[in-house]
Write an enzyme that holds these catalytic residues in place. Structure first.
Site, PDB file in Angstrom:
ATOM      1  N   VAL A  36      72.471  63.313  64.116  1.00  0.00           N
ATOM      2  CA  VAL A  36      71.140  63.736  64.531  1.00  0.00           C
ATOM      3  C   VAL A  36      71.226  64.619  65.773  1.00  0.00           C
ATOM      4  O   VAL A  36      70.560  65.656  65.872  1.00  0.00           O
ATOM      5  CB  VAL A  36      70.226  62.518  64.798  1.00  0.00           C
ATOM      6  CG1 VAL A  36      68.876  62.976  65.357  1.00  0.00           C
ATOM      7  CG2 VAL A  36      70.012  61.727  63.512  1.00  0.00           C
ATOM      8  N   PRO A  56      79.910  59.559  75.344  1.00  0.00           N
ATOM      9  CA  PRO A  56      81.359  59.365  75.417  1.00  0.00           C
ATOM     10  C   PRO A  56      82.044  60.216  74.352  1.00  0.00           C
ATOM     11  O   PRO A  56      81.557  60.332  73.225  1.00  0.00           O
ATOM     12  CB  PRO A  56      81.522  57.861  75.119  1.00  0.00           C
ATOM     13  CG  PRO A  56      80.226  57.259  75.544  1.00  0.00           C
ATOM     14  CD  PRO A  56      79.186  58.280  75.180  1.00  0.00           C
ATOM     15  N   ALA A  58      84.485  59.726  72.512  1.00  0.00           N
ATOM     16  CA  ALA A  58      84.856  58.993  71.294  1.00  0.00           C
ATOM     17  C   ALA A  58      83.699  58.899  70.300  1.00  0.00           C
ATOM     18  O   ALA A  58      83.909  58.637  69.116  1.00  0.00           O
ATOM     19  CB  ALA A  58      85.337  57.599  71.658  1.00  0.00           C
ATOM     20  N   ASP A 121      63.610  59.382  65.482  1.00  0.00           N
ATOM     21  CA  ASP A 121      63.144  58.309  64.590  1.00  0.00           C
ATOM     22  C   ASP A 121      62.149  57.354  65.228  1.00  0.00           C
ATOM     23  O   ASP A 121      61.890  56.269  64.684  1.00  0.00           O
ATOM     24  CB  ASP A 121      64.328  57.513  64.023  1.00  0.00           C
ATOM     25  CG  ASP A 121      65.235  58.366  63.140  1.00  0.00           C
ATOM     26  OD1 ASP A 121      64.698  59.252  62.454  1.00  0.00           O
ATOM     27  OD2 ASP A 121      66.450  58.133  63.138  1.00  0.00           O
TER      28      ASP A 121
END
Length: 260
Positions: A36, A56, A58, A121
């Site tokens: 998103v 982050p 990751a 959302d």
């Protein structure tokens, strides 16, 4: 107040104000690095915004990681901190994280600072929505369901796009060039209404394909009709191509003729 007998559009409440928000060069903060967030980032980059992504490393998906690696965005490699909103240059905040509690916290912080925010959302926590957009050069068509049916908005957008001429974007580019040159030719503010009326005539006079095919020479010749407020037919305009210098006889009152 007395009734005038005029009919006016009925008010349809419950909608949103759809505008083209100019964010060129402005700072947009994106919290999150998933799918998103990637879509939000692309929208902002297409609008030439200066995007900062907080997430982050990751948690970056491949698209967002690509934007970071190619210096298309500024990346802050950590979770969001309230102090990230202390920058007065921030124009909007886009939150796209899978943490409802954190999202609501960020939204409340944005409200305190009066920073427009979109919480993915969660329609009630959005100052604005992202619609489904069709893009063809300068042409942008957005379909919004006010956050109620994003998938349906996408389907409607695709349907509308199929109805548009394939070269609509190029036609708009050509009309844009004509507008720029017309404003250079007639720059005074009082010329505004006449410029607008003449441009409307031009836009309605020619088919899409023909507008796409107008050359720099055609635009120059077309502008010669502006003082009279007239618009030549396509045949007239094409006949003016590559006319020898000094051989044209044109006063704007009846069109043009080409000397022997």
């Amino acid at each position: 107040m007395a009734e005038t007998g005029q009919k006016f559009p009925e008010v349809q409440g419950g909608g949103s104000l759809i505008v083209a928000w100019q964010v060129k060069g402005k700072k947009v903060l994106v919290v999150g690095g998933g799918e998103v967030a990637a879509g939000r980032i692309l929208h902002c980059l297409n609008a030439d915004a200066a995007v900062t992504v907080i997430s982050p490393r990751a948690r970056l998906n491949s698209e967002v990681a690509y934007r970071v690696a190619h210096n298309q965005v500024t990346h802050i490699d950590r979770n969001f901190l309230p102090s990230d909103l202390d920058d007065d240059a921030i124009s909007m905040v886009l939150v796209a994280v899978d943490d409802p509690a954190a999202s609501t916290t960020i939204w409340k912080l944005c409200k305190e600072r009066r920073i427009p925010a979109n919480i993915a959302d969660v329609p009630p926590e959005c100052d604005f929505y992202f619609g489904s957009v069709h893009r063809d050069g300068p042409l942008q068509v957005m379909v919004s369901t006010n956050g109620k049916g994003p998938r349906l908005a996408s389907m409607i957008r695709k349907f509308i796009a199929k109805q548009l001429p394939s070269n609509a974007g190029q036609a708009i580019e050509t009309v844009g060039q004509l507008r720029v040159r017309l404003r250079e030719m007639a720059p005074r503010p009082e010329e505004g209404p006449k410029r607008m009326a003449w441009m409307s005539k031009v836009s309605e006079a020619y088919p899409w394909d023909e507008i796409c095919g107008l050359s720099e020479e055609d635009i120059g010749n077309l502008l010669r009709f502006y003082p009279s407020g007239k618009v030549p037919s396509l045949d007239e305009l094409k006949a003016m191509r590559a006319s020898p210098a000094g051989k044209d006889v044109f006063d704007g009152s009846f069109g043009f003729s080409v000397g022997a």
